[in-house]
Design a protein around this motif. Structure first.
Motif, PDB file in Angstrom:
ATOM      1  N   ASP A 166       0.775  -1.112  -0.226  1.00  0.00           N
ATOM      2  CA  ASP A 166       0.262  -0.175   0.263  1.00  0.00           C
ATOM      3  C   ASP A 166       0.783   1.113  -0.277  1.00  0.00           C
ATOM      4  O   ASP A 166       0.132   2.437  -0.637  1.00  0.00           O
ATOM      5  CB  ASP A 166      -0.992  -0.012   0.942  1.00  0.00           C
ATOM      6  N   ARG A 167       2.422   1.060  -0.216  1.00  0.00           N
ATOM      7  CA  ARG A 167       3.447   2.187   0.772  1.00  0.00           C
ATOM      8  C   ARG A 167       2.976   3.433  -1.089  1.00  0.00           C
ATOM      9  O   ARG A 167       3.659   4.253  -0.707  1.00  0.00           O
ATOM     10  CB  ARG A 167       4.616   1.914   0.609  1.00  0.00           C
ATOM     11  N   ASP A 168       3.487   2.627  -1.832  1.00  0.00           N
ATOM     12  CA  ASP A 168       2.705   3.971  -3.564  1.00  0.00           C
ATOM     13  C   ASP A 168       1.156   4.382  -3.295  1.00  0.00           C
ATOM     14  O   ASP A 168       1.726   5.133  -3.353  1.00  0.00           O
ATOM     15  CB  ASP A 168       3.115   2.591  -4.879  1.00  0.00           C
ATOM     16  N   THR A 169       0.131   3.666  -3.078  1.00  0.00           N
ATOM     17  CA  THR A 169      -1.022   4.540  -3.005  1.00  0.00           C
ATOM     18  C   THR A 169      -0.444   5.426  -2.473  1.00  0.00           C
ATOM     19  O   THR A 169      -1.503   6.547  -2.109  1.00  0.00           O
ATOM     20  CB  THR A 169      -2.001   3.397  -2.499  1.00  0.00           C
ATOM     21  N   PHE A 170      -0.210   5.501  -0.822  1.00  0.00           N
ATOM     22  CA  PHE A 170      -0.413   6.711   0.437  1.00  0.00           C
ATOM     23  C   PHE A 170       0.460   7.628  -0.379  1.00  0.00           C
ATOM     24  O   PHE A 170       0.224   8.924   0.014  1.00  0.00           O
ATOM     25  CB  PHE A 170       0.542   5.469   1.814  1.00  0.00           C
ATOM     26  N   GLN A 171       1.787   7.155  -0.533  1.00  0.00           N
ATOM     27  CA  GLN A 171       2.589   7.948  -0.904  1.00  0.00           C
ATOM     28  C   GLN A 171       2.163   9.076  -2.438  1.00  0.00           C
ATOM     29  O   GLN A 171       2.058  10.215  -2.461  1.00  0.00           O
ATOM     30  CB  GLN A 171       4.152   7.385  -1.581  1.00  0.00           C
ATOM     31  N   GLU A 172       1.431   8.556  -3.357  1.00  0.00           N
ATOM     32  CA  GLU A 172       0.267   9.499  -4.319  1.00  0.00           C
ATOM     33  C   GLU A 172      -0.635  10.099  -3.480  1.00  0.00           C
ATOM     34  O   GLU A 172      -0.675  11.737  -3.683  1.00  0.00           O
ATOM     35  CB  GLU A 172      -0.238   8.139  -5.554  1.00  0.00           C
ATOM     36  N   LEU A 173      -1.790   9.680  -2.631  1.00  0.00           N
ATOM     37  CA  LEU A 173      -2.313  10.496  -2.002  1.00  0.00           C
ATOM     38  C   LEU A 173      -2.103  11.478  -1.005  1.00  0.00           C
ATOM     39  O   LEU A 173      -2.625  12.741  -0.763  1.00  0.00           O
ATOM     40  CB  LEU A 173      -2.995   9.636  -0.926  1.00  0.00           C
ATOM     41  N   VAL A 174      -0.404  11.334  -0.234  1.00  0.00           N
ATOM     42  CA  VAL A 174       0.499  12.626   0.077  1.00  0.00           C
ATOM     43  C   VAL A 174       0.571  13.482  -1.267  1.00  0.00           C
ATOM     44  O   VAL A 174      -0.175  14.944  -1.037  1.00  0.00           O
ATOM     45  CB  VAL A 174       1.313  12.108   1.385  1.00  0.00           C
ATOM     46  N   ASP A 175       1.262  13.326  -2.277  1.00  0.00           N
ATOM     47  CA  ASP A 175       1.474  14.277  -2.983  1.00  0.00           C
ATOM     48  C   ASP A 175      -0.033  14.655  -3.207  1.00  0.00           C
ATOM     49  O   ASP A 175      -0.111  16.210  -3.932  1.00  0.00           O
ATOM     50  CB  ASP A 175       2.177  13.240  -4.458  1.00  0.00           C
ATOM     51  N   ALA A 176      -0.911  14.045  -3.113  1.00  0.00           N
ATOM     52  CA  ALA A 176      -2.265  14.992  -4.310  1.00  0.00           C
ATOM     53  C   ALA A 176      -2.472  15.623  -3.747  1.00  0.00           C
ATOM     54  O   ALA A 176      -2.607  16.936  -3.800  1.00  0.00           O
ATOM     55  CB  ALA A 176      -3.237  13.789  -4.545  1.00  0.00           C
ATOM     56  N   PHE A 177      -2.975  15.548  -1.931  1.00  0.00           N
ATOM     57  CA  PHE A 177      -3.675  16.806  -1.056  1.00  0.00           C
ATOM     58  C   PHE A 177      -2.029  17.595  -0.974  1.00  0.00           C
ATOM     59  O   PHE A 177      -2.913  18.617   0.002  1.00  0.00           O
ATOM     60  CB  PHE A 177      -3.966  15.831  -0.342  1.00  0.00           C
ATOM     61  N   ARG A 178      -1.011  17.506  -1.473  1.00  0.00           N
ATOM     62  CA  ARG A 178      -0.519  18.724  -0.388  1.00  0.00           C
ATOM     63  C   ARG A 178       0.419  19.089  -1.933  1.00  0.00           C
ATOM     64  O   ARG A 178       1.051  20.442  -2.310  1.00  0.00           O
ATOM     65  CB  ARG A 178       1.525  18.005  -0.051  1.00  0.00           C
ATOM     66  N   ASN A 179      -0.545  19.037  -3.146  1.00  0.00           N
ATOM     67  CA  ASN A 179       0.059  19.857  -4.237  1.00  0.00           C
ATOM     68  C   ASN A 179      -1.026  21.351  -4.185  1.00  0.00           C
ATOM     69  O   ASN A 179      -2.288  21.237  -5.243  1.00  0.00           O
ATOM     70  CB  ASN A 179      -0.692  18.539  -5.312  1.00  0.00           C
ATOM     71  N   MET A 180      -0.691  22.148  -3.906  1.00  0.00           N
ATOM     72  CA  MET A 180      -0.974  23.654  -3.826  1.00  0.00           C
ATOM     73  C   MET A 180      -1.896  23.600  -5.390  1.00  0.00           C
ATOM     74  O   MET A 180      -2.546  24.924  -5.325  1.00  0.00           O
ATOM     75  CB  MET A 180      -0.346  24.195  -2.797  1.00  0.00           C
ATOM     76  N   ARG A 188      -9.291  19.118  -1.785  1.00  0.00           N
ATOM     77  CA  ARG A 188     -10.247  18.149  -0.686  1.00  0.00           C
ATOM     78  C   ARG A 188     -10.279  16.614  -1.167  1.00  0.00           C
ATOM     79  O   ARG A 188     -11.024  16.247   0.103  1.00  0.00           O
ATOM     80  CB  ARG A 188     -11.737  19.308  -0.609  1.00  0.00           C
ATOM     81  N   ALA A 189     -10.353  16.592  -1.855  1.00  0.00           N
ATOM     82  CA  ALA A 189     -11.285  14.966  -2.577  1.00  0.00           C
ATOM     83  C   ALA A 189     -10.074  14.021  -2.073  1.00  0.00           C
ATOM     84  O   ALA A 189      -9.890  13.024  -1.712  1.00  0.00           O
ATOM     85  CB  ALA A 189     -11.199  14.575  -4.321  1.00  0.00           C
ATOM     86  N   ALA A 190      -8.759  14.759  -2.307  1.00  0.00           N
ATOM     87  CA  ALA A 190      -7.436  13.702  -2.027  1.00  0.00           C
ATOM     88  C   ALA A 190      -6.920  13.346  -0.535  1.00  0.00           C
ATOM     89  O   ALA A 190      -7.140  12.046  -0.026  1.00  0.00           O
ATOM     90  CB  ALA A 190      -6.158  14.506  -2.149  1.00  0.00           C
ATOM     91  N   TYR A 191      -7.823  14.088   0.500  1.00  0.00           N
ATOM     92  CA  TYR A 191      -7.355  14.588   1.412  1.00  0.00           C
ATOM     93  C   TYR A 191      -8.679  14.156   2.144  1.00  0.00           C
ATOM     94  O   TYR A 191      -8.270  13.087   3.794  1.00  0.00           O
ATOM     95  CB  TYR A 191      -7.954  16.430   2.076  1.00  0.00           C
ATOM     96  N   THR A 192     -10.137  13.775   1.703  1.00  0.00           N
ATOM     97  CA  THR A 192     -11.153  12.974   2.039  1.00  0.00           C
ATOM     98  C   THR A 192      -9.965  11.524   2.181  1.00  0.00           C
ATOM     99  O   THR A 192     -10.053  10.822   2.973  1.00  0.00           O
ATOM    100  CB  THR A 192     -12.207  13.610   1.321  1.00  0.00           C
ATOM    101  N   ALA A 193      -9.623  11.148   0.404  1.00  0.00           N
ATOM    102  CA  ALA A 193      -9.311   9.796   0.688  1.00  0.00           C
ATOM    103  C   ALA A 193      -8.154   9.564   1.890  1.00  0.00           C
ATOM    104  O   ALA A 193      -8.736   8.186   1.791  1.00  0.00           O
ATOM    105  CB  ALA A 193      -8.764   9.473  -0.964  1.00  0.00           C
ATOM    106  N   THR A 194      -7.317  10.257   1.645  1.00  0.00           N
ATOM    107  CA  THR A 194      -6.153   9.719   2.541  1.00  0.00           C
ATOM    108  C   THR A 194      -6.983   9.423   4.015  1.00  0.00           C
ATOM    109  O   THR A 194      -6.600   8.653   4.716  1.00  0.00           O
ATOM    110  CB  THR A 194      -4.852  11.652   2.555  1.00  0.00           C
ATOM    111  N   GLN A 195      -7.233  10.415   4.785  1.00  0.00           N
ATOM    112  CA  GLN A 195      -8.459  10.135   5.735  1.00  0.00           C
ATOM    113  C   GLN A 195      -9.274   8.418   5.580  1.00  0.00           C
ATOM    114  O   GLN A 195      -8.862   7.751   6.565  1.00  0.00           O
ATOM    115  CB  GLN A 195      -9.510  11.011   6.460  1.00  0.00           C
ATOM    116  N   GLU A 196     -10.141   8.635   4.270  1.00  0.00           N
ATOM    117  CA  GLU A 196     -10.188   7.038   4.135  1.00  0.00           C
ATOM    118  C   GLU A 196      -9.638   5.800   4.582  1.00  0.00           C
ATOM    119  O   GLU A 196      -9.288   4.904   4.811  1.00  0.00           O
ATOM    120  CB  GLU A 196     -11.467   6.900   3.360  1.00  0.00           C
ATOM    121  N   HIS A 197      -8.332   6.194   3.473  1.00  0.00           N
ATOM    122  CA  HIS A 197      -7.142   5.015   3.429  1.00  0.00           C
ATOM    123  C   HIS A 197      -6.586   5.079   5.186  1.00  0.00           C
ATOM    124  O   HIS A 197      -6.346   3.354   5.347  1.00  0.00           O
ATOM    125  CB  HIS A 197      -6.016   5.589   2.716  1.00  0.00           C
TER     126      HIS A 197
END
Length: 403
Positions: A166-180, A188-197
């Protein structure tokens, strides 16, 4: 009669062409006028910009200045009459005592210098594995994706107990919600997805604990929702800043070949070199506080409710604190920089970050003694700094070496 203060009308983020490591010119100019400036927030709210080392450190140590999210005005966005919300459960970076301590206290024993030293051998393995992959791929490579991103991502994955698959998935999620640069709806969608994971991960740790920090925390009185918030802070903070320190630090060394040679030739210089790079680069450049009551600061009265912008990057370049502050000098003696903050909110994972940098820089430079930029330095694109929470860094760092 008190001397009039310098006024800053906008918070600058653009760095001077050819000077990717220096703070924006306007911030340096503000510091030259003094350690404290007036700043008018969007909507006309009066506030302050703190650029001097001593005053930034003083604010960070003073409980009369709040870190609460619901009190933080954004320095470049006018929220109008919108009522700001408190930080979600577990996201203790944006809380005061005693709420802050509820989340931080269970973590204090997890990131001690002794415990992190015990991880050094594993960190060396992680680093060498990424260097092996780089060598196998051959030059040129983007150091950000091939090395700087991978080392902290794998490290934080192991510390939190993220399954390997799952590490690649988590890395992609963090990249997404830190991409200003992304649209707000996408963030917001990326932040929510990270919370769900993370919620799924917390549930898995409660059911089947393993040898990791998150499993340890399931034995505390924190709820699942609180554990998700804590994990989110650890994942984002432990990954983002270290990644950009590795990439931007390598860029700085390649632009200062005498300093690079000194570090490669003298392993005993490593600890001091890491502290100097942390000071010089200050990738976590700006933080906010709000006065809870009237406070005297630098000979001025900060009124209750007034917001303050704390400029870490100018504080760490303060000529009253450091001789020749704009020079990268790996032989510089004396630490005390504010790259990890100060006071009760000082970075919890600072020892982990230090060990990763102490391992990674020498390993990279020794594995590839002819390491160099693969494109002209002027073509290296900096990470856009469109939000106060952005971490300074490069979008990519193409490098090459002799094979």
């Amino acid at each position: 009669m008190a001397e009039s203060l310098h006024t800053v009308t906008t918070l600058p983020t653009v760095r001077r062409p050819g000077c990717p490591f220096d703070p924006p010119t306007e911030l340096l100019e503000a510091r030259r006028h003094g350690p404290l400036s007036h700043y008018t927030f969007p909507g006309g709210k009066p506030g302050w910009l703190v650029t001097g080392y001593d005053l930034v450190r003083s604010v960070l140590a003073d409980p009369r200045f709040s870190a609460r999210k619901e009190l933080m005005l954004h320095p470049t966005i006018d929220y109008g009459d919108i009522e700001l919300s408190p930080a979600p459960p577990g996201e203790f970076l944006f809380m005061d005592e005693p709420r802050h301590g509820r989340y931080r206290k269970p973590l204090t024993g997890k990131f001690t210098a002794r415990r992190i030293r015990l991880l050094a051998e594993r960190l060396q393995e992680i680093t060498e594995e990424q260097l092996d992959a780089m060598e196998k791929t051959g030059p040129p490579v983007d150091l950000v994706t091939a090395f700087a991103k991978r080392v902290p991502a794998i490290t934080m994955g192991e510390i939190l107990g993220v399954p390997h698959e799952d590490r690649d998935t988590f890395q992609e999620l963090v990249d997404a919600f830190r991409n200003m640069e992304a649209p707000r709806d996408d963030l917001r969608a990326a932040y929510t997805a990270t919370q769900e994971h993370l919620a799924e991960l917390v549930a898995a740790k409660r059911a089947h604990p393993t040898d990791d920090v998150l499993s340890d925390l399931t034995g505390s009185d924190l709820t699942d929702e609180e554990l998700v918030g804590v994990a989110l802070i650890l994942l984002a903070a432990g990954f983002d800043t270290t990644m950009h320190m590795l990439a931007l630090g390598t860029f700085a060394l390649l632009r200062n070949p005498d300093q690079l040679a000194a570090l490669r030739d003298d392993p005993d210089l490593t600890d001091r070199a890491v502290e100097e790079l942390l000071r010089y680069l200050s990738v976590g450049k700006t933080f906010m506080r709000t006065a809870l009551e009237d406070v005297e600061l630098g000979g001025r009265t900060i009124e209750a409710g007034q917001p303050l912008i704390l400029s870490y990057n100018t504080a760490n370049r303060d000529p009253e604190r450091y001789a020749e502050p704009h020079v990268l000098d790996l032989q510089r003696k004396g630490g005390g920089h504010l790259a990890f903050g100060h006071g009760i909110h000082q970075c919890l994972g600072q020892q982990l970050a230090r060990v990763q940098l102490r391992v990674a820089f020498p390993a990279l430079l020794n594995r590839f003694p002819t390491l160099r930029l693969a494109v002209p330095a002027e073509e290296i694109v900096l990470r856009p700094e469109v939000d106060i929470a952005d971490v300074h860094g490069v979008k990519s760092l193409p490098v090459a070496w002799d094979t």
